[in-house]
Design a protein around this motif. Structure first.
Motif, PDB file in Angstrom:
ATOM      1  N   GLY A 385      -1.722   6.381   6.242  1.00  0.00           N
ATOM      2  CA  GLY A 385      -2.877   6.924   5.522  1.00  0.00           C
ATOM      3  C   GLY A 385      -2.700   8.114   4.603  1.00  0.00           C
ATOM      4  N   SER A 386      -1.903   9.062   5.221  1.00  0.00           N
ATOM      5  CA  SER A 386      -1.641  10.191   4.036  1.00  0.00           C
ATOM      6  C   SER A 386      -0.908   9.830   2.693  1.00  0.00           C
ATOM      7  CB  SER A 386      -0.605  11.194   4.775  1.00  0.00           C
ATOM      8  OG  SER A 386      -1.011  11.753   5.884  1.00  0.00           O
ATOM      9  N   ALA A 387      -0.220   8.911   2.727  1.00  0.00           N
ATOM     10  CA  ALA A 387       0.270   8.110   1.389  1.00  0.00           C
ATOM     11  C   ALA A 387      -0.816   7.513   0.752  1.00  0.00           C
ATOM     12  CB  ALA A 387       1.161   6.991   1.817  1.00  0.00           C
ATOM     13  N   VAL A 388      -1.909   6.620   1.471  1.00  0.00           N
ATOM     14  CA  VAL A 388      -2.990   6.173   0.744  1.00  0.00           C
ATOM     15  C   VAL A 388      -3.893   7.552  -0.118  1.00  0.00           C
ATOM     16  CG1 VAL A 388      -5.144   5.152   0.893  1.00  0.00           C
ATOM     17  CG2 VAL A 388      -3.122   4.374   2.131  1.00  0.00           C
ATOM     18  N   LEU A 389      -3.998   8.496   0.790  1.00  0.00           N
ATOM     19  CA  LEU A 389      -4.545   9.653   0.150  1.00  0.00           C
ATOM     20  C   LEU A 389      -3.885  10.233  -1.289  1.00  0.00           C
ATOM     21  CD1 LEU A 389      -5.537  11.627   3.642  1.00  0.00           C
ATOM     22  CD2 LEU A 389      -7.182  10.657   2.053  1.00  0.00           C
ATOM     23  N   CYS A 390      -2.600  10.412  -1.135  1.00  0.00           N
ATOM     24  CA  CYS A 390      -1.790  10.863  -2.070  1.00  0.00           C
ATOM     25  C   CYS A 390      -1.722   9.950  -3.249  1.00  0.00           C
ATOM     26  CB  CYS A 390      -0.503  11.182  -1.495  1.00  0.00           C
ATOM     27  SG  CYS A 390      -0.325  12.592  -0.492  1.00  0.00           S
ATOM     28  N   LEU A 391      -1.851   8.564  -2.891  1.00  0.00           N
ATOM     29  CA  LEU A 391      -2.048   7.704  -4.029  1.00  0.00           C
ATOM     30  C   LEU A 391      -3.436   7.632  -4.901  1.00  0.00           C
ATOM     31  CD1 LEU A 391      -0.235   4.487  -2.622  1.00  0.00           C
ATOM     32  CD2 LEU A 391       0.549   5.994  -4.525  1.00  0.00           C
ATOM     33  N   ALA A 392      -4.342   7.761  -4.032  1.00  0.00           N
ATOM     34  CA  ALA A 392      -5.681   8.106  -4.728  1.00  0.00           C
ATOM     35  C   ALA A 392      -5.939   9.118  -5.662  1.00  0.00           C
ATOM     36  CB  ALA A 392      -6.853   7.982  -3.514  1.00  0.00           C
ATOM     37  N   TRP A 434     -10.782   0.748  -3.421  1.00  0.00           N
ATOM     38  CA  TRP A 434      -9.914   0.066  -2.292  1.00  0.00           C
ATOM     39  C   TRP A 434      -9.099   1.220  -1.559  1.00  0.00           C
ATOM     40  CZ3 TRP A 434     -10.699  -4.430  -0.990  1.00  0.00           C
ATOM     41  CH2 TRP A 434     -11.140  -5.216  -2.159  1.00  0.00           C
ATOM     42  N   ALA A 435      -8.859   2.432  -2.208  1.00  0.00           N
ATOM     43  CA  ALA A 435      -8.444   3.599  -1.648  1.00  0.00           C
ATOM     44  C   ALA A 435      -9.157   3.855  -0.242  1.00  0.00           C
ATOM     45  CB  ALA A 435      -8.120   4.843  -2.274  1.00  0.00           C
ATOM     46  N   GLY A 436     -10.774   3.865  -0.522  1.00  0.00           N
ATOM     47  CA  GLY A 436     -11.662   4.085   0.476  1.00  0.00           C
ATOM     48  C   GLY A 436     -11.453   2.815   1.603  1.00  0.00           C
ATOM     49  N   VAL A 437     -11.172   1.785   1.290  1.00  0.00           N
ATOM     50  CA  VAL A 437     -10.973   0.768   2.241  1.00  0.00           C
ATOM     51  C   VAL A 437      -9.727   1.006   3.103  1.00  0.00           C
ATOM     52  CG1 VAL A 437     -10.350  -1.620   2.370  1.00  0.00           C
ATOM     53  CG2 VAL A 437     -12.189  -1.236   0.888  1.00  0.00           C
ATOM     54  N   GLY A 438      -8.667   1.457   2.480  1.00  0.00           N
ATOM     55  CA  GLY A 438      -7.444   1.758   3.232  1.00  0.00           C
ATOM     56  C   GLY A 438      -7.655   2.843   4.152  1.00  0.00           C
ATOM     57  N   ILE A 439      -8.423   3.798   3.698  1.00  0.00           N
ATOM     58  CA  ILE A 439      -8.670   5.102   4.595  1.00  0.00           C
ATOM     59  C   ILE A 439      -9.468   4.837   5.738  1.00  0.00           C
ATOM     60  CG2 ILE A 439      -9.690   7.170   4.650  1.00  0.00           C
ATOM     61  CD1 ILE A 439      -8.796   7.544   1.507  1.00  0.00           C
ATOM     62  N   ALA A 440     -10.554   4.101   5.379  1.00  0.00           N
ATOM     63  CA  ALA A 440     -11.223   3.684   6.589  1.00  0.00           C
ATOM     64  C   ALA A 440     -10.581   2.736   7.509  1.00  0.00           C
ATOM     65  CB  ALA A 440     -12.507   2.694   6.051  1.00  0.00           C
ATOM     66  N   LEU A 441      -9.864   1.674   7.053  1.00  0.00           N
ATOM     67  CA  LEU A 441      -9.196   0.890   8.379  1.00  0.00           C
ATOM     68  C   LEU A 441      -8.126   1.606   8.810  1.00  0.00           C
ATOM     69  CD1 LEU A 441      -8.577  -1.987   8.859  1.00  0.00           C
ATOM     70  CD2 LEU A 441      -7.222  -2.161   7.071  1.00  0.00           C
ATOM     71  N   LEU A 442      -7.311   2.475   8.212  1.00  0.00           N
ATOM     72  CA  LEU A 442      -6.247   3.239   8.806  1.00  0.00           C
ATOM     73  C   LEU A 442      -6.599   4.172   9.782  1.00  0.00           C
ATOM     74  CD1 LEU A 442      -3.860   3.556   5.679  1.00  0.00           C
ATOM     75  CD2 LEU A 442      -3.377   2.265   7.471  1.00  0.00           C
ATOM     76  N   PRO A 494     -17.797  -8.944  -2.922  1.00  0.00           N
ATOM     77  CA  PRO A 494     -16.746  -8.997  -1.979  1.00  0.00           C
ATOM     78  C   PRO A 494     -16.015  -7.792  -1.778  1.00  0.00           C
ATOM     79  CG  PRO A 494     -16.676 -10.905  -3.548  1.00  0.00           C
ATOM     80  CD  PRO A 494     -17.676  -9.918  -4.090  1.00  0.00           C
ATOM     81  N   ALA A 495     -15.616  -6.788  -2.724  1.00  0.00           N
ATOM     82  CA  ALA A 495     -15.016  -5.629  -2.484  1.00  0.00           C
ATOM     83  C   ALA A 495     -16.037  -4.628  -1.902  1.00  0.00           C
ATOM     84  CB  ALA A 495     -14.897  -5.088  -3.805  1.00  0.00           C
ATOM     85  N   TYR A 496     -17.417  -4.760  -1.966  1.00  0.00           N
ATOM     86  CA  TYR A 496     -18.243  -3.774  -1.225  1.00  0.00           C
ATOM     87  C   TYR A 496     -18.418  -4.406   0.065  1.00  0.00           C
ATOM     88  CZ  TYR A 496     -20.030  -2.044  -5.910  1.00  0.00           C
ATOM     89  OH  TYR A 496     -20.183  -1.599  -7.006  1.00  0.00           O
ATOM     90  N   ILE A 497     -18.397  -5.701   0.361  1.00  0.00           N
ATOM     91  CA  ILE A 497     -18.391  -5.990   1.875  1.00  0.00           C
ATOM     92  C   ILE A 497     -17.129  -5.534   2.545  1.00  0.00           C
ATOM     93  CG2 ILE A 497     -18.157  -8.331   3.150  1.00  0.00           C
ATOM     94  CD1 ILE A 497     -20.002  -9.608   1.036  1.00  0.00           C
ATOM     95  N   VAL A 498     -16.144  -5.752   1.869  1.00  0.00           N
ATOM     96  CA  VAL A 498     -14.877  -5.254   2.613  1.00  0.00           C
ATOM     97  C   VAL A 498     -14.955  -3.825   2.957  1.00  0.00           C
ATOM     98  CG1 VAL A 498     -12.410  -4.906   2.245  1.00  0.00           C
ATOM     99  CG2 VAL A 498     -13.379  -7.176   1.516  1.00  0.00           C
ATOM    100  N   LEU A 499     -15.464  -2.737   1.974  1.00  0.00           N
ATOM    101  CA  LEU A 499     -15.561  -1.589   2.160  1.00  0.00           C
ATOM    102  C   LEU A 499     -16.657  -1.176   3.387  1.00  0.00           C
ATOM    103  CD1 LEU A 499     -14.913   1.209   1.406  1.00  0.00           C
ATOM    104  CD2 LEU A 499     -16.915   1.108  -0.309  1.00  0.00           C
ATOM    105  N   LEU A 500     -17.682  -2.006   3.469  1.00  0.00           N
ATOM    106  CA  LEU A 500     -18.704  -2.033   4.623  1.00  0.00           C
ATOM    107  C   LEU A 500     -17.857  -2.373   5.782  1.00  0.00           C
ATOM    108  CD1 LEU A 500     -21.530  -1.371   5.613  1.00  0.00           C
ATOM    109  CD2 LEU A 500     -21.968  -3.773   5.254  1.00  0.00           C
ATOM    110  N   MET A 537     -19.692   8.709   5.137  1.00  0.00           N
ATOM    111  CA  MET A 537     -19.698   8.974   3.637  1.00  0.00           C
ATOM    112  C   MET A 537     -19.284   7.857   2.881  1.00  0.00           C
ATOM    113  SD  MET A 537     -17.957  13.003   4.070  1.00  0.00           S
ATOM    114  CE  MET A 537     -17.882  13.188   2.079  1.00  0.00           C
ATOM    115  N   LEU A 538     -18.320   7.059   3.248  1.00  0.00           N
ATOM    116  CA  LEU A 538     -17.980   6.083   2.431  1.00  0.00           C
ATOM    117  C   LEU A 538     -19.174   5.046   2.269  1.00  0.00           C
ATOM    118  CD1 LEU A 538     -14.426   5.353   3.754  1.00  0.00           C
ATOM    119  CD2 LEU A 538     -15.049   6.115   1.359  1.00  0.00           C
ATOM    120  N   ILE A 539     -19.784   4.652   3.504  1.00  0.00           N
ATOM    121  CA  ILE A 539     -20.970   3.773   3.553  1.00  0.00           C
ATOM    122  C   ILE A 539     -21.863   4.233   2.418  1.00  0.00           C
ATOM    123  CG2 ILE A 539     -22.849   2.961   5.019  1.00  0.00           C
ATOM    124  CD1 ILE A 539     -20.712   2.712   7.145  1.00  0.00           C
ATOM    125  N   GLY A 540     -22.446   5.778   2.737  1.00  0.00           N
ATOM    126  CA  GLY A 540     -23.508   6.298   1.658  1.00  0.00           C
ATOM    127  C   GLY A 540     -23.088   6.094   0.257  1.00  0.00           C
TER     128      GLY A 540
END
Length: 866
Positions: A385-392, A434-442, A494-500, A537-540
């Motif tokens: 998760g930290s790596a994803v934050l730094c990549l973003a 997609w960084a948001g997707v990763g952060i939410a999932l992780l 599809p991308a929005y559905i994955v984030l949701l 916040m991501l959903i909003g």
């Protein structure tokens, strides 16, 4: 004669603060070289503390002096003249304080003083950290204070003083050559876009976040310097949480200010200045996670060092970006260059070199756990998760720094014309989504594994219910949005559905953890609560930005003007005054122009205000009431709060329902800032916001048609520009707004009634004889585009001459959009902040219950000489 005492005191205080920072930094450095616990010598520490307290008192003196020149309107000083004006209320004077670079540096310095005092008191409990940490603090203060020093030696300039006099700043201005003691009677005023209550609280919060990042950085540097390579994490962790939550809140406050004040249609525009704050926050949050992992499993110490140091250096880099002028036209709200570019670069370079040198020198000494983490270990996923934050953060950093690349290449003689992406929102969103997707999932997986201690079977049991709830709710939302006319959008991207789906999974996973921990200890669930907030916040953001709908589409088939951009002709409606227009499910009407009047709630129609020579004063032409309460009677003089701002009353009425409401988007014509400055008004609903702003207004200087004269008697009916008008007669009046009538002066007003499309209007043009001279005060009826003048009286025939000019009716061009579920973003921010506060309390309690015990030094035995 100019009184420079307050400025002299202020400038002297800056010099004292600078010297005291040097003394404190050196004394703390010397105190760090020897162990007080062993030697018992506290002289250097006492000197350092005293110097830092002197520094703090000097900073408070600077603040007092600078605010005094603003509050007392001392326009002999350039800072007061360029940022303030006579009519600003006190709370906007506070905003004036940090509108300029010098004031914002001073705000930053002030927060460092408060944090430093807190650390000195903290250091009394654990003395091993005070000297090295405060040495770094004082060293930073030395550089920051130099930014407002304002010392010029030949061609060398060190800092920019906020206490410079106008005559010294504008040496070539003719007025000062004629009169060196000239003092302007008014200032240029506060930037109109900053005249918002969020600008009173957003900058202090943001700069507190900036200042707080220094604390974990100072602990990390002290650990490297003194060889205490592992102990620094424990005292630094609560401060890291504090810095992260304050910086996050400050960033969102800025987003909400943009949402309420700017007219780009949202709360985030990926402007370089916005990005410059977002980047270090992401890295700092990543550092918090690696530090938490180290506290639990002894993994990730090196990563913690790198991220803590990087977060502070990125704050300095953000300062360089926004204050050096290097962004040029790339940002709409960066500071102008004060000639401090070299100083800012030196500030960044010194701490970058110092930090990297210490880190490289100690790299091999930093403990690293050889044991690998399994995929069923929460620490492993926290690292990911930290790596994803730094990549973003890196993706935003790489693009935002394009002007820096160009400048550097130009400095070494290579021409570069690299430009920022044409569509920056699409460019950044493509990766950040997609960084948001990763952060939410992780965040969901890591929390479940973290509290399940890496047990596979236990994890499967724990993830089952959150996964089922996620699939159930996400499927329901997708079906309802696509099959039923419930929302104004279809969730089919599809991308929005994955984030949701991933965001809902993060909410349910962390909610299950929170419910399980509440019975044990509430503060244990701080991380889970903050993750719930982030997911919300991501959903909003997903719904409010991804499905923002423009409802003001131009369906007339006509261009408003070939001079307008395509966006205005396409996405805006033209509203003639009092002529309803269909817009989405609403009938929308433009009702007129309004002002803010001091002491009166809401807004007052311009038509009942007689303007005077003083643009801030007007005379009431009718009684001013709000509800049953009367605030002014006819003839009273009142104060207009911001005459440059006009509020345009827009009525929304649902065609299918009884819901009717008024919005007051604000606009002003400001040639110095590019023309029309518009600020939106919002109608909040439970499931959306209706966002409305003005894109164009009718010219203030109207082109009136030829004067048409009419002779009438009392009771006559005439047609004026297709409107029926009844002349009721005349009456003698004793008061004329803005004019003092003397004995022998006479004033009469006509009484006319005009029948408009929706309502009737009364006009009272005035004819006056004062000092044997005739004067006329016409009546303008904006709704009808008529100006009526009382020209003359035929006393013999009891006839009256009325003159009428006509013009095009008043109009505005309006843009409106619906932003679904934007409230989820703001609520998520609050929940995230609560989670961080819970984590701070928890880490602070751990520090209290697990204090490191420092052994007392043994007394040296006396050895007698033989």
């Amino acid at each position: 004669m100019i009184n420079t005492l307050i400025g002299d005191i202020g400038h002297a205080s800056v010099i004292v603060a600078f010297i005291a920072a040097i003394v404190s930094s050196y004394a703390y450095f010397m105190a760090s070289r020897t162990s007080v616990e062993v030697s018992g010598d506290t002289s250097w520490r006492k000197l350092a503390r005293g110097a830092f307290y002197v520094h703090g008192l000097a900073v408070i003196s600077i603040i007092f002096c600078l605010f005094n020149i603003i509050y007392e309107h001392r326009y002999e000083y350039y800072y007061a003249w360029s940022h303030s004006s006579n009519h600003l209320p006190v709370y906007y004077m506070i905003s004036c304080f940090w509108e300029g670079q010098e004031g914002s540096f001073l705000l930053w310095i002030f927060w460092h003083v408060l944090l430093g005092v807190a650390l000195i008191n903290f250091g009394k409990k654990n003395k091993v950290w005070e000297a090295p940490v405060m040495a770094m603090f004082s060293f930073v203060q030395l550089f920051l204070t130099s930014m407002i020093l304002g010392v010029v030696i030949g061609d060398f300039k060190l800092g920019s003083s906020p206490f410079i006099l106008m005559r010294d700043f504008m040496t070539d201005a003719p007025v000062f050559k004629m009169d060196p003691n000239f003092i302007p009677k008014d200032g240029t005023g506060l930037n109109p876009l900053l005249q918002n209550y969020w600008m009173v609280i957003h900058p202090p919060t943001l700069f507190l976040g900036f200042a707080a990042t220094l604390v974990p950085f100072a602990f990390a540097m002290a650990g490297l310097w003194k060889g205490r390579l592992t102990e620094w994490v424990k005292p630094a962790l609560p401060w890291s949480h504090f810095a992260a939550v304050v910086l996050g809140i400050g960033t969102v406050m800025g987003a909400y200010w943009a949402y309420e004040t700017l007219n780009f249609g949202g709360y985030w525009n990926w402007d370089p200045v916005e990005n410059a704050v977002y980047i270090p926050w992401l890295v700092l949050v990543g550092a918090v996670h690696t530090m938490v992992v180290y506290r639990r499993s002894k993994h990730g110490l090196r990563a913690s060092y790198v991220l803590v140091i990087a977060s502070f250096l990125l704050i300095l880099y953000a300062t360089f970006l926004t204050r050096s002028g290097i962004l040029g036209n790339a940002s709409v709200h960066s500071f102008t260059d004060l000639g401090l570019s070299g100083q800012l670069f030196a500030y960044l370079a010194v701490f970058a070199v110092l930090a990297i040198t210490l880190l490289v020198y100690n790299w091999r000494k930093i403990p690293a756990t050889e044991k690998e983490l399994s995929t069923y270990n929460g620490e492993f996923w926290a690292f990911v998760g930290s790596a994803v934050l730094c990549l973003a953060a890196f993706q935003v950093l790489a693009t935002t720094s394009i002007p820096v690349y160009n400048s550097f290449l130009g400095f070494i003689g290579i021409e570069s014309n690299a430009a920022l992406p044409a569509d920056q929102i699409a460019h950044y969103t493509k990766f950040q989504l997609w960084a948001g997707v990763g952060i939410a999932l992780l965040s969901g997986i890591a929390q479940l594994l973290w509290w399940r201690k890496g047990d596979k079977n236990s994890f499967i049991d724990a993830i089952t219910i959150p996964a089922m709830l996620t699939l159930l709710l996400s499927s329901l939302i997708i079906i309802v949005s696509n099959k039923f006319d419930v929302f104004n959008f279809k969730l089919d991207n599809p991308a929005y559905i994955v984030l949701l789906v991933t965001s809902l999974f993060a909410i349910f996973s962390n909610l299950s953890i929170t419910l399980g921990l509440i019975s044990k200890k509430v503060t244990l669930s701080g991380g889970a609560v903050s993750h719930i907030g982030v997911a919300m916040m991501l959903i909003g953001i997903l719904f409010s930005s991804g499905y923002s709908t423009i409802i003001s589409q131009n369906t007339s088939g006509m261009l408003y003007s070939r001079e307008f951009p395509d966006e205005i002709n396409r996405d805006n409606v033209l509203l003639w005054r009092n002529s309803p227009t269909q817009m989405g499910k609403y009938d929308v009407s433009y009702r007129g122009q309004f002002f803010e009047v001091k002491g009166v709630p809401g807004y007052i129609n311009k038509e009942i205000l007689f303007r005077t020579a003083d643009e801030y004063q007007a005379i009431a032409r009718a009684d001013i009431k709000v509800g049953d309460k009367a605030y002014y009677t006819t003839g009273d003089t009142l104060e207009i709060l911001s005459p440059e701002n006009t509020y345009y009353e827009v009525e929304y009425k649902e065609r299918e329902g009884d819901n009717t409401f008024l919005l007051y988007p604000r606009a002003q014509l400001n040639e110095n800032m590019g023309g029309l400055l518009a600020s939106p008004d919002l109608q909040h609903f439970a499931d959306k916001d209706l966002y409305t702003h003005v894109s164009g207004v009718a010219p203030e200087e109207k082109e009136w048609g030829e004067l048409k004269e009419y002779e009438v008697s009392a009771g006559d009916t005439i047609i004026l520009n297709d409107y029926v008008a009844v002349f009721n007669g005349i009456e003698v009046i004793n008061k004329v707004p803005g004019v003092e009538l003397n004995p022998g002066d006479v004033a009469v007003q006509a009484d006319m009634k005009l029948l408009g499309e929706k309502k009737s209007y009364h006009a009272h043009p005035v004819l006056m004889i004062k000092d044997q001279m005739m004067g006329r005060f016409p009546e303008t009826i904006e709704d009808l585009g008529l100006r009526i003048t009382f020209l003359n009286i035929d006393t013999e025939n009891n006839r009256f001459k009325i003159g009428v000019n006509s013009t095009q009716k008043d109009w505005i061009i309006l843009k409106a959009m619906e932003k679904p579920f934007v409230n989820i973003l703001w609520i998520g921010t609050i929940i995230m902040s609560i989670g961080f506060v819970m984590a701070i309390i928890r880490r602070s309690q751990e520090g209290e219950t697990n204090k490191s015990v420092t052994p007392k030094p043994k007394k040296a035995r006396k050895v007698q000489a033989a």
